[in-house]
Scaffold this active site. Sequence first.
Site, PDB file in Angstrom:
ATOM      1  N   ASP A  34       0.825  -1.207   0.000  1.00 38.67           N
ATOM      2  CA  ASP A  34       0.000   0.000   0.000  1.00 38.67           C
ATOM      3  C   ASP A  34       0.860   1.258   0.000  1.00 38.67           C
ATOM      4  OD1 ASP A  34      -2.674  -1.345   0.282  1.00 38.67           O
ATOM      5  OD2 ASP A  34      -1.772  -2.024   2.141  1.00 38.67           O
ATOM      6  N   GLU A 142      -9.109  -2.252   4.657  1.00 35.32           N
ATOM      7  CA  GLU A 142      -8.646  -1.756   5.954  1.00 35.32           C
ATOM      8  C   GLU A 142      -9.605  -0.706   6.512  1.00 35.32           C
ATOM      9  OE1 GLU A 142      -3.859  -2.369   5.157  1.00 35.32           O
ATOM     10  OE2 GLU A 142      -4.857  -0.514   4.553  1.00 35.32           O
TER      11      GLU A 142
END
Length: 245
Positions: A34, A142
């Site tokens: 990420d 997330e």
Amino acid sequence: MLENVVTDIVNWLKKQVEETGVDGLLVGVSGGIDSAVVANLIQRACPDNSLGVIMPLNSDPEGMEHARKVIDNCGIKGMTIDLTETHDVMFSQIKKNLSNEFNDEKGQLADANLRARLRMSTLYTIATNYNYLVVGTDNAAEWYTGYFTKYGDGGVDILPLVDFTKGEVRELAKILGVPQEVIHKKPSADLWKGQTDEAEMGTTYNKIDAYLKGEAIPEEDKAIIERMHRNSAHKRDPHPQFRRS
């Protein structure tokens, strides 16, 4: 199709810089996929005013090697701030004052959150110095499950990946030329030795992605995901406010 999305995200990042009047963009680079994607995106948006900050803290050496490779590979400016000593002093003082009240099990989580919040504080100190925005790395999985630390890695100015599943982030990484070893490694927040995201959550990113896309998943995983979402609502709306009648 995601090739066009890269251009859209880069243009959005440029717009954030213009609208807020800052000089550039900054991200903490962990060695994970990420932050690697975000590092590449902000370098494209602000080639001369983007920064990747590596913040080792009793970290896995391989992860730090991957972080340096990400920075070298995408051409972003890099900086390393070792937080190990700062963390050790601070956490030892907290434990000392709690003495017999210190809970080992909850203490591990508290320590992990402290690490994330030290990194956040570091990023904002540097960002203020350069007049940059702190760019977050949370993806859709997330964000929905609340798998981030409140005022830690969740403490950012903007979130370019929050609308993308983990699988889509992986595809973006391939388009952007993120190193293969970063793309295919097990996701980890580097919170303690041997820690992995999926082991901590009790489900997988593939199942979370499928759930978010409305696909059928095992009831056990569905229950985990929905529980995480409920329990983390305070992270996505962090400031409940009392209003007078």
